[in-house]
Design a protein around this motif. Sequence first.
Motif, PDB file in Angstrom:
ATOM      1  N   MET A  69       0.809  -1.285   0.054  1.00  0.00           N
ATOM      2  CA  MET A  69       0.243  -0.123   0.044  1.00  0.00           C
ATOM      3  C   MET A  69       1.034   1.238  -0.163  1.00  0.00           C
ATOM      4  O   MET A  69       1.743   1.319   0.834  1.00  0.00           O
ATOM      5  N   LEU A  70       0.617   2.041  -0.797  1.00  0.00           N
ATOM      6  CA  LEU A  70       1.232   3.391  -1.033  1.00  0.00           C
ATOM      7  C   LEU A  70       0.611   4.553   0.180  1.00  0.00           C
ATOM      8  O   LEU A  70      -0.570   4.471  -0.516  1.00  0.00           O
ATOM      9  N   ILE A  71       1.051   4.907   1.047  1.00  0.00           N
ATOM     10  CA  ILE A  71       0.762   6.025   1.876  1.00  0.00           C
ATOM     11  C   ILE A  71       1.155   7.351   1.270  1.00  0.00           C
ATOM     12  O   ILE A  71       2.344   7.669   1.074  1.00  0.00           O
ATOM     13  N   ARG A  72       0.118   8.342   1.198  1.00  0.00           N
ATOM     14  CA  ARG A  72       0.433   9.579   0.470  1.00  0.00           C
ATOM     15  C   ARG A  72      -0.672  10.686   1.134  1.00  0.00           C
ATOM     16  O   ARG A  72      -1.845  10.388   1.471  1.00  0.00           O
ATOM     17  N   PRO A  73      -0.481  11.867   0.963  1.00  0.00           N
ATOM     18  CA  PRO A  73      -1.131  13.003   1.102  1.00  0.00           C
ATOM     19  C   PRO A  73      -2.610  12.667   0.486  1.00  0.00           C
ATOM     20  O   PRO A  73      -2.582  12.602  -0.743  1.00  0.00           O
ATOM     21  N   PRO A 112      -3.471  20.192   5.667  1.00  0.00           N
ATOM     22  CA  PRO A 112      -3.963  19.140   4.776  1.00  0.00           C
ATOM     23  C   PRO A 112      -2.624  18.127   4.493  1.00  0.00           C
ATOM     24  O   PRO A 112      -3.121  17.085   4.074  1.00  0.00           O
ATOM     25  N   GLU A 113      -1.676  18.260   4.919  1.00  0.00           N
ATOM     26  CA  GLU A 113      -0.565  17.128   4.670  1.00  0.00           C
ATOM     27  C   GLU A 113      -0.764  16.046   5.655  1.00  0.00           C
ATOM     28  O   GLU A 113      -0.205  15.223   5.251  1.00  0.00           O
ATOM     29  N   LEU A 114      -1.687  16.253   6.636  1.00  0.00           N
ATOM     30  CA  LEU A 114      -1.934  15.242   7.825  1.00  0.00           C
ATOM     31  C   LEU A 114      -3.067  14.407   7.392  1.00  0.00           C
ATOM     32  O   LEU A 114      -3.468  13.512   8.016  1.00  0.00           O
ATOM     33  N   PHE A 115      -3.690  14.599   6.262  1.00  0.00           N
ATOM     34  CA  PHE A 115      -4.633  13.795   5.837  1.00  0.00           C
ATOM     35  C   PHE A 115      -4.170  12.715   4.594  1.00  0.00           C
ATOM     36  O   PHE A 115      -3.990  13.145   3.609  1.00  0.00           O
ATOM     37  N   LEU A 116      -4.136  11.659   5.104  1.00  0.00           N
ATOM     38  CA  LEU A 116      -3.471  10.356   4.606  1.00  0.00           C
ATOM     39  C   LEU A 116      -4.573   9.398   3.485  1.00  0.00           C
ATOM     40  O   LEU A 116      -5.545   9.293   4.367  1.00  0.00           O
ATOM     41  N   SER A 135      -7.717   5.414   4.704  1.00  0.00           N
ATOM     42  CA  SER A 135      -7.452   6.757   4.968  1.00  0.00           C
ATOM     43  C   SER A 135      -7.364   7.026   6.390  1.00  0.00           C
ATOM     44  O   SER A 135      -7.561   6.348   7.223  1.00  0.00           O
ATOM     45  N   ALA A 136      -6.930   8.095   6.611  1.00  0.00           N
ATOM     46  CA  ALA A 136      -6.572   8.483   8.165  1.00  0.00           C
ATOM     47  C   ALA A 136      -6.366  10.307   8.115  1.00  0.00           C
ATOM     48  O   ALA A 136      -5.496  10.686   7.218  1.00  0.00           O
ATOM     49  N   MET A 137      -7.305  10.966   8.856  1.00  0.00           N
ATOM     50  CA  MET A 137      -7.207  12.319   9.039  1.00  0.00           C
ATOM     51  C   MET A 137      -6.451  12.646  10.410  1.00  0.00           C
ATOM     52  O   MET A 137      -7.007  12.309  11.605  1.00  0.00           O
ATOM     53  N   PHE A 138      -4.985  13.144  10.427  1.00  0.00           N
ATOM     54  CA  PHE A 138      -4.482  13.432  11.581  1.00  0.00           C
ATOM     55  C   PHE A 138      -4.536  14.843  11.566  1.00  0.00           C
ATOM     56  O   PHE A 138      -4.719  15.662  10.770  1.00  0.00           O
ATOM     57  N   GLY A 139      -4.335  15.255  12.949  1.00  0.00           N
ATOM     58  CA  GLY A 139      -4.343  16.769  13.483  1.00  0.00           C
ATOM     59  C   GLY A 139      -3.612  17.076  14.529  1.00  0.00           C
ATOM     60  O   GLY A 139      -3.188  15.962  15.426  1.00  0.00           O
ATOM     61  N   TYR A 140      -3.143  18.350  14.674  1.00  0.00           N
ATOM     62  CA  TYR A 140      -2.124  18.645  15.777  1.00  0.00           C
ATOM     63  C   TYR A 140      -2.635  20.136  16.203  1.00  0.00           C
ATOM     64  O   TYR A 140      -2.285  20.897  15.182  1.00  0.00           O
ATOM     65  N   GLU A 141      -3.000  20.481  17.359  1.00  0.00           N
ATOM     66  CA  GLU A 141      -3.251  21.850  17.474  1.00  0.00           C
ATOM     67  C   GLU A 141      -2.169  22.672  18.581  1.00  0.00           C
ATOM     68  O   GLU A 141      -2.429  23.525  19.140  1.00  0.00           O
ATOM     69  N   TYR A 200      -2.413  -2.626   7.164  1.00  0.00           N
ATOM     70  CA  TYR A 200      -2.584  -1.301   6.581  1.00  0.00           C
ATOM     71  C   TYR A 200      -3.040  -0.198   7.732  1.00  0.00           C
ATOM     72  O   TYR A 200      -2.293   0.636   7.316  1.00  0.00           O
ATOM     73  N   ALA A 201      -4.024  -0.377   8.487  1.00  0.00           N
ATOM     74  CA  ALA A 201      -4.282   0.364   9.449  1.00  0.00           C
ATOM     75  C   ALA A 201      -3.171   0.517  10.389  1.00  0.00           C
ATOM     76  O   ALA A 201      -3.010   1.847  10.890  1.00  0.00           O
ATOM     77  N   THR A 202      -2.180  -0.178  10.660  1.00  0.00           N
ATOM     78  CA  THR A 202      -1.201  -0.129  11.727  1.00  0.00           C
ATOM     79  C   THR A 202      -0.060   0.883  10.720  1.00  0.00           C
ATOM     80  O   THR A 202       0.476   1.588  11.401  1.00  0.00           O
ATOM     81  N   GLN A 203       0.007   0.500   9.412  1.00  0.00           N
ATOM     82  CA  GLN A 203       0.856   1.422   8.761  1.00  0.00           C
ATOM     83  C   GLN A 203       0.369   2.507   8.824  1.00  0.00           C
ATOM     84  O   GLN A 203       1.320   3.651   8.952  1.00  0.00           O
ATOM     85  N   LEU A 204      -0.858   2.858   8.551  1.00  0.00           N
ATOM     86  CA  LEU A 204      -1.309   4.312   8.706  1.00  0.00           C
ATOM     87  C   LEU A 204      -1.184   5.082  10.179  1.00  0.00           C
ATOM     88  O   LEU A 204      -0.826   6.243  10.100  1.00  0.00           O
ATOM     89  N   MET A 205      -1.368   4.416  10.987  1.00  0.00           N
ATOM     90  CA  MET A 205      -1.250   4.871  12.298  1.00  0.00           C
ATOM     91  C   MET A 205       0.402   5.319  12.609  1.00  0.00           C
ATOM     92  O   MET A 205       0.708   6.246  13.177  1.00  0.00           O
ATOM     93  N   GLU A 206       1.123   4.362  12.284  1.00  0.00           N
ATOM     94  CA  GLU A 206       2.608   4.572  12.287  1.00  0.00           C
ATOM     95  C   GLU A 206       3.069   5.765  11.552  1.00  0.00           C
ATOM     96  O   GLU A 206       4.043   6.580  11.807  1.00  0.00           O
ATOM     97  N   HIS A 207       2.724   5.801  10.382  1.00  0.00           N
ATOM     98  CA  HIS A 207       2.998   7.039   9.301  1.00  0.00           C
ATOM     99  C   HIS A 207       2.690   8.213  10.034  1.00  0.00           C
ATOM    100  O   HIS A 207       3.406   9.217  10.250  1.00  0.00           O
ATOM    101  N   GLY A 208       1.280   8.382  10.464  1.00  0.00           N
ATOM    102  CA  GLY A 208       0.715   9.597  10.994  1.00  0.00           C
ATOM    103  C   GLY A 208       1.384   9.992  12.490  1.00  0.00           C
ATOM    104  O   GLY A 208       1.711  11.086  12.530  1.00  0.00           O
TER     105      GLY A 208
END
Length: 139
Positions: A1-5, A42-46, A57-63, A83-91
């Motif tokens: 799986m390719l993870i990208r914005p 927007p770069e944190l929306f993967l 998909s995953a939407m990350f955010g930081y305030e 795949y979910a683990t990969q997305l979480m690790e990437h985020g």
Amino acid sequence: MLIRPFKQQDEPGVIALWHTCALTRSWNNPSLDIARKLEVDPELFLVGEEDGLIIASAMFGYEGHRGWVNYLAVDPSHQRKSYATQLMEHGEHLLRALGCPKLNLQVRSTNASTLAFYESLGYKNDDVISLGKRLISDE
């Protein structure tokens, strides 16, 4: 799986994924949620892509105090492939690079399998009550 914005042309595929994964709710307009996210980090929306198809998909955010993740989804036909683990690790990596000290998320208390997934990644119940108040209606 390719993870990208996320890219704007991903919107129909992402919304279809969210519907397939039962993440949408009648009081949330997914197009508006996407538009709002594209205004803030927007770069944190993967998205996760395989053979040109959006499968995750995953939407990350930081305030500045805490990080958050929303809309973590993996197409059911692609689940149990880490795949979910990969997305979480990437985020988590992206948030750590921003200086984010802690990542929070919300899971419905009835969703035992999702709770078990996050616990397997080291997430723990903070023993807090999540409160919310709708400031802008999507209807």
